[in-house]
Design a protein around this motif. Structure first.
Motif, PDB file in Angstrom:
ATOM      1  N   ALA A 249       8.563  -1.060  -1.919  1.00  0.00           N
ATOM      2  CA  ALA A 249       8.410  -1.975  -3.056  1.00  0.00           C
ATOM      3  C   ALA A 249       6.978  -1.925  -3.551  1.00  0.00           C
ATOM      4  O   ALA A 249       6.057  -1.680  -2.776  1.00  0.00           O
ATOM      5  CB  ALA A 249       8.778  -3.386  -2.634  1.00  0.00           C
ATOM      6  N   TYR A 250       6.827  -2.172  -4.840  1.00  0.00           N
ATOM      7  CA  TYR A 250       5.491  -2.077  -5.447  1.00  0.00           C
ATOM      8  C   TYR A 250       5.195  -3.293  -6.324  1.00  0.00           C
ATOM      9  O   TYR A 250       6.075  -3.779  -7.041  1.00  0.00           O
ATOM     10  CB  TYR A 250       5.409  -0.815  -6.325  1.00  0.00           C
ATOM     11  CG  TYR A 250       4.271  -0.855  -7.322  1.00  0.00           C
ATOM     12  CD1 TYR A 250       2.990  -0.449  -6.956  1.00  0.00           C
ATOM     13  CD2 TYR A 250       4.476  -1.333  -8.621  1.00  0.00           C
ATOM     14  CE1 TYR A 250       1.938  -0.524  -7.865  1.00  0.00           C
ATOM     15  CE2 TYR A 250       3.432  -1.404  -9.531  1.00  0.00           C
ATOM     16  CZ  TYR A 250       2.165  -0.999  -9.145  1.00  0.00           C
ATOM     17  OH  TYR A 250       1.122  -1.069 -10.040  1.00  0.00           O
ATOM     18  N   GLY A 251       3.959  -3.745  -6.257  1.00  0.00           N
ATOM     19  CA  GLY A 251       3.523  -4.780  -7.198  1.00  0.00           C
ATOM     20  C   GLY A 251       2.219  -5.395  -6.752  1.00  0.00           C
ATOM     21  O   GLY A 251       1.884  -5.347  -5.586  1.00  0.00           O
ATOM     22  N   PRO A 252       1.466  -5.958  -7.692  1.00  0.00           N
ATOM     23  CA  PRO A 252       0.241  -6.671  -7.339  1.00  0.00           C
ATOM     24  C   PRO A 252       0.484  -8.183  -7.250  1.00  0.00           C
ATOM     25  O   PRO A 252       1.494  -8.683  -7.778  1.00  0.00           O
ATOM     26  CB  PRO A 252      -0.675  -6.351  -8.521  1.00  0.00           C
ATOM     27  CG  PRO A 252       0.259  -6.202  -9.680  1.00  0.00           C
ATOM     28  CD  PRO A 252       1.597  -5.774  -9.151  1.00  0.00           C
TER      29      PRO A 252
ATOM     30  N   GLU B  20       0.858  -1.194   0.000  1.00  0.00           N
ATOM     31  CA  GLU B  20       0.000   0.000   0.000  1.00  0.00           C
ATOM     32  C   GLU B  20       0.888   1.236   0.000  1.00  0.00           C
ATOM     33  O   GLU B  20       2.097   1.134   0.215  1.00  0.00           O
ATOM     34  CB  GLU B  20      -0.943  -0.008   1.205  1.00  0.00           C
ATOM     35  CG  GLU B  20      -0.219  -0.022   2.523  1.00  0.00           C
ATOM     36  CD  GLU B  20      -1.140  -0.139   3.734  1.00  0.00           C
ATOM     37  OE1 GLU B  20      -2.359   0.063   3.599  1.00  0.00           O
ATOM     38  OE2 GLU B  20      -0.621  -0.419   4.823  1.00  0.00           O
ATOM     39  N   ALA B  21       0.263   2.391  -0.205  1.00  0.00           N
ATOM     40  CA  ALA B  21       1.035   3.627  -0.320  1.00  0.00           C
ATOM     41  C   ALA B  21       1.823   3.915   0.957  1.00  0.00           C
ATOM     42  O   ALA B  21       1.294   3.803   2.063  1.00  0.00           O
ATOM     43  CB  ALA B  21       0.094   4.772  -0.633  1.00  0.00           C
ATOM     44  N   LEU B  22       3.094   4.258   0.764  1.00  0.00           N
ATOM     45  CA  LEU B  22       3.956   4.628   1.891  1.00  0.00           C
ATOM     46  C   LEU B  22       3.986   6.155   1.969  1.00  0.00           C
ATOM     47  O   LEU B  22       4.393   6.822   1.020  1.00  0.00           O
ATOM     48  CB  LEU B  22       5.360   4.063   1.649  1.00  0.00           C
ATOM     49  CG  LEU B  22       6.428   4.377   2.697  1.00  0.00           C
ATOM     50  CD1 LEU B  22       6.061   3.779   4.055  1.00  0.00           C
ATOM     51  CD2 LEU B  22       7.792   3.832   2.258  1.00  0.00           C
ATOM     52  N   GLN B  23       3.536   6.670   3.093  1.00  0.00           N
ATOM     53  CA  GLN B  23       3.464   8.124   3.240  1.00  0.00           C
ATOM     54  C   GLN B  23       4.768   8.674   3.806  1.00  0.00           C
ATOM     55  O   GLN B  23       5.414   8.030   4.634  1.00  0.00           O
ATOM     56  CB  GLN B  23       2.313   8.511   4.186  1.00  0.00           C
ATOM     57  CG  GLN B  23       0.961   7.951   3.793  1.00  0.00           C
ATOM     58  CD  GLN B  23       0.392   8.590   2.538  1.00  0.00           C
ATOM     59  OE1 GLN B  23       0.925   9.588   2.063  1.00  0.00           O
ATOM     60  NE2 GLN B  23      -0.655   8.005   1.987  1.00  0.00           N
ATOM     61  N   LYS B  24       5.077   9.921   3.370  1.00  0.00           N
ATOM     62  CA  LYS B  24       6.290  10.591   3.869  1.00  0.00           C
ATOM     63  C   LYS B  24       6.272  10.712   5.382  1.00  0.00           C
ATOM     64  O   LYS B  24       7.292  10.512   6.056  1.00  0.00           O
ATOM     65  CB  LYS B  24       6.330  12.012   3.276  1.00  0.00           C
ATOM     66  CG  LYS B  24       7.319  12.141   2.154  1.00  0.00           C
ATOM     67  CD  LYS B  24       7.159  13.441   1.445  1.00  0.00           C
ATOM     68  CE  LYS B  24       7.730  14.604   2.208  1.00  0.00           C
ATOM     69  NZ  LYS B  24       7.988  15.767   1.339  1.00  0.00           N
ATOM     70  N   SER B  25       5.097  11.045   5.936  1.00  0.00           N
ATOM     71  CA  SER B  25       5.000  11.259   7.383  1.00  0.00           C
ATOM     72  C   SER B  25       5.392   9.991   8.149  1.00  0.00           C
ATOM     73  O   SER B  25       6.025  10.059   9.210  1.00  0.00           O
ATOM     74  CB  SER B  25       3.585  11.681   7.763  1.00  0.00           C
ATOM     75  OG  SER B  25       2.663  10.735   7.279  1.00  0.00           O
TER      76      SER B  25
END
Ligand code: AMP
Length: 452
Positions: A269-272, A247-252
């Motif tokens: 890391a990214y992928g489905p 899922e999205a990794l936020q800067k905060s």
């Protein structure tokens, strides 16, 4: 794959391979168990095997046993409602169910599958939420998995550790677990399992006791860890690297992690599931969070997987990408690449992901199709209409799933009906209205529902 796994058993024989609670199993011990299971599964039947279980060493041995026997494993978490479990077993065409929920493994034949001698190419089938109302099976081939293992074991800085303890947060039925499992097995690391994800104290005890150096987790899980004030470098000096995915990794969040662990290395890391867990990754440093508004999700590296943008959508092509859902293998659009539904762009060789073009969401790290919830609500007798919406916070994270329902039925009855079919994390907050609001086009006014 089978030869490689057998080599690992010899190479790392006396090392700890798997830790859960007080139970520790060596590579030698784990493979011995797996080989016994493989023998039982042996013979000419090459149909998939459903592995029902939690996080025990038996479940891990059963998974390895399937691989050694050359049969696809279909992981089904113990918490899965019975009806959904049966649908998955049927859809996957599993001919055997290995039940690892109690001590010892029981093996039961199903009515699926007709005897077949043809070679099996599928390593595992993971079922994910489906917009048709049914969970959809993603078969990952040995070639896909092999490519993924090659990629993740060479990934900087994860490639440089020696017999590290690696925290696997996800249940085996989610593809994030494949990153932790196969990375650890092929590097000779110790897979550390959290026995009970609801036991907050137990999580930290497990991490400490095993001196866990690498985390393979979702951002949601890290947010939970940070609630514990003593979770910092002084108390956990062994934590070296966090591999985030799913899922999205936020800067905060990254900032908060660096405040507690100034020396930790962070990977996004990214992928489905459809492209074997992850297709790209990038290290997020203190400089990255200074210079970027949105964090990149990976470096474009075409030698592993071809990643490109078509009409604003991220498309994947290559050896990591599956070739079609179970029972729907003829989908022609995969020839041009798998359209992820993720919106994104590429800049300076980095991939950015900025949202979805459909109603798939991530909630507490889980992938959910809102349409699947909606269809299951509509199937409940007494329900006339239903709209499911995801309420988000200002940075776009889903905070709550809400189902608005009309009909002669109460909230409790709907909840009960859903809990027989859907896993706990998919059960929405239910509100029964006399009538769903309609917009000027005569469609359900979802915008209005979002504000309720
Ligand atoms: P799953 O199949 O459960 O692994 O979910 C895959 C989906 O999770 C992707 O299509 C994205 O929508 C989302 N996702 C995975 N990794 C990331 C990431 N690093 N940043 C943003 N979204 C992500």
């Amino acid at each position: 794959m089978i030869e490689k796994i057998e080599e690992l058993a010899v190479k790392f024989k006396d090392r700890i391979a798997y830790s859960v609670g007080e139970n520790k199993v060596s590579f030698g011990g784990l493979f011995e168990r797996a080989q016994k299971i493989a023998k039982e599964l042996g013979g000419k039947d090459k149909f998939p095997v459903a592995v029902v279980g939690g996080r025990s060493a038996d479940t891990m041995a059963a998974i390895l046993g399937c691989i050694i026997a050359g049969r696809a494993y279909v992981p089904i978490d113990v918490s899965t409602p019975k009806e959904r479990k049966n649908r998955i077993i049927k859809a996957s065409n599993a001919s055997i169910v290995l039940d690892c929920t109690d001590t010892g493994i029981t093996c039961e034949k199903t009515e699926n599958g007709v005897f077949s001698e043809s070679e099996n190419e599928t390593a595992y089938i993971i079922f994910t939420s489906g917009s048709t109302g049914e969970p959809k099976g993603v078969p990952i081939s040995y070639e896909n998995l092999d490519n993924f293992i090659r990629w993740i074991t060479a990934l900087e800085p994860m490639d440089g550790f020696e017999h590290e303890a690696v925290l696997n947060q996800a249940a085996f039925s989610f593809d994030l677990s494949t990153a932790a499992i196969f990375y650890s097995l092929f590097k000779g690391h110790n897979i550390v399992q959290i026995e009970d994800k609801n036991d907050f104290c137990g999580i930290f005890k497990t991490i400490k006791k095993n001196k866990t150096g690498v985390f393979v987790i979702t951002p949601t899980f890290m947010r939970l860890c940070l609630l514990e004030k003593s979770f910092c470098e002084k108390e956990y000096p062994f934590l070296k690297c966090v591999y985030f995915c799913g899922e999205a990794l936020q800067k905060s969040l990254v900032k908060a992690v660096f405040e507690r662990f100034p020396n930790v290395r962070i990977i996004n890391a990214y992928g489905p599931t459809e492209a074997t867990s992850a297709v790209c990754a990038v290290e997020i440093t203190k400089e990255t969070i200074e210079h970027e508004d949105i964090l990149p999700v990976g470096k474009i590296d075409s030698s592993a997987t071809e990643i490109f943008i078509d009409d604003g959508e991220i498309v994947l092509k290559g050896k990591s990408v599956f070739s079609g859902y179970v029972g729907r293998k003829d989908e022609r659009y995969f020839e041009k690449g798998y359209r992820t539904g993720d919106l994104g762009y590429i800049r300076n060789g980095l991939l950015y992901c900025i949202g979805r073009n459909d109603s798939q969401i991530k909630f507490k790290g889980y992938r959910i199709e809102l349409m699947e919830i909606e269809k299951n609500v509509l199937d409940i007798p007494g329900v006339e209409d239903c709209a499911v919406v995801a309420k988000k916070n200002p940075i776009g994270e889903v905070r709550m799933i809400k189902a608005f329902v009309s009909g002669k039925i109460g909230e409790e009855e709907i909840r009960k009906g859903l809990s027989e079919k859907l896993p706990e994390y998919m059960i929405p907050k239910i509100t029964v209205l006399e009538k769903l609001p309609v917009n000027e086009n005569g469609k359900t006014n979802r915008k209005e529902l979002m504000s309720l």
